[in-house]
Design an enzyme around this catalytic site. Structure first.
Site, short mmCIF file in Angstrom:
data_model
loop_
_atom_site.label_atom_id
_atom_site.label_comp_id
_atom_site.label_asym_id
_atom_site.label_seq_id
_atom_site.Cartn_x
_atom_site.Cartn_y
_atom_site.Cartn_z
N CYS A 1 0.83 -1.22 0.00
CA CYS A 1 0.00 0.00 0.00
C CYS A 1 0.87 1.27 0.00
CB CYS A 1 -0.94 -0.05 1.19
SG CYS A 1 -2.34 1.08 1.12
N HIS A 2 0.82 2.09 1.05
CA HIS A 2 1.65 3.30 1.13
C HIS A 2 3.06 2.99 1.65
CE1 HIS A 2 -2.28 5.25 0.79
NE2 HIS A 2 -1.69 6.39 0.59
#
Lengths: 196, 196
Positions: A129-130
């Site tokens: 994800c991030h």
């Protein structure tokens, strides 16, 4: 007297075994997780469960040992070690869960240096994800092939990374995924990589 | 009968005045704010206060009109208009507060297009903290001179922007700041730009 010498010998041998054996086990079997508040809860709990099930220990590394952090969805997590208390070589691999945690961590050079040590030595690094936002600050993005959350894919591409929009990218000991939907494939890939 | 005609004339003239006058006033005096959950509260409340004090209206644009969003620190905000209900030309200027709101908005092409319309026409655009993250997705970053929150400064630099680490950067109708500490200078700059 001979009983005491025997006891002492036994304790000394066992102490050495525990000390050396314990450290070896920890280094071979412990996965570092860098994390702070507003982590995407399931991107920490789900890989952690898969790693523990596969026989690994998971060490949550944050600002300070003993701190309680809170995920985006409200899960409380206990930080095991402060970033000042650890060295990259103490760990078998690195896991970076997503949410709003990675953007905060990349503002702290100690976390950037910790992550950089894994990347530049091509040691097992897992980010979802991030999570890959942290790679931008290491200055090594242009050497990486990876995926990431859709909004940060352009950031990584501009920083020189080769970005693919697929569930898992596994390249040079770096395993990355895009979002919670990719967790089954991500977990399978990281456990398989550690077993190699 | 003549009374009715007179009344009708009066109402019609006043209706036209209100309609045309009202729209003109709104367009000249209304500032668009694009925002969603986990905005950095004070980066919305503080510029909003400065703008209202200077005689402007502030229109919060989010996913849907009537939605209640919540800032990182817990402030509740009412969304005035949904992104599908507005056009860039309905507004005098654009404000993008920071926090974790901009990263979510840049995942939605409608918000990216809305922001892009301001940038490509050099219309007044104000962004603070993580706000400039939205510029990366417009593909226009390489034409911009700006500042931003420290963690996203490298993202913008890799995307081709000229990035300075200073309290306010004012260039080509684009005014940017780094974090809540810069708010006094940011607010002063955006109100001054609108008065020009």
């Amino acid at each position: 007297m001979s009983f005491l010498i025997e006891l002492c010998r036994f304790l000394l041998v066992d102490w050495i075994k525990m000390r050396i054996g314990g450290i070896q086990m920890a280094t071979n079997k412990t996965i570092a997780v860098v994390v702070t508040n507003d982590v995407e809860d399931v991107e920490l709990t789900s890989p952690r469960e898969a790693l523990v099930k596969a026989g690994y220990q998971v060490c949550l590394i944050g600002m300070r040992a003993g701190e309680i952090i809170q995920g985006k969805k409200g899960t409380a997590f206990l930080i095991d070690k402060g970033i000042d208390d650890v060295k990259p070589e103490d760990f078998r691999a690195l896991l970076i869960p997503g949410g709003f945690s990675p953007d905060q961590l990349r503002g702290d050079q100690r976390f950037v240096d910790f992550v950089k040590a894994f990347l530049e030595n091509h040691r097992p690094t897992f980010a979802i994800c991030h999570g890959p936002q942290l790679f931008i600050q290491t200055g090594l993005a242009d050497q990486l092939e990876l995926t990431a959350y859709k909004t940060v894919q352009p950031d990584l591409a501009y920083a020189g990374a080769k970005v693919s929009d697929q569930a898992v990218v596994n390249h040079n000991n770096l395993i990355t995924s895009r979002n919670p939907d990719d967790l089954p494939q991500f977990n399978q890939a990281i456990v398989a990589a550690l077993a190699d």
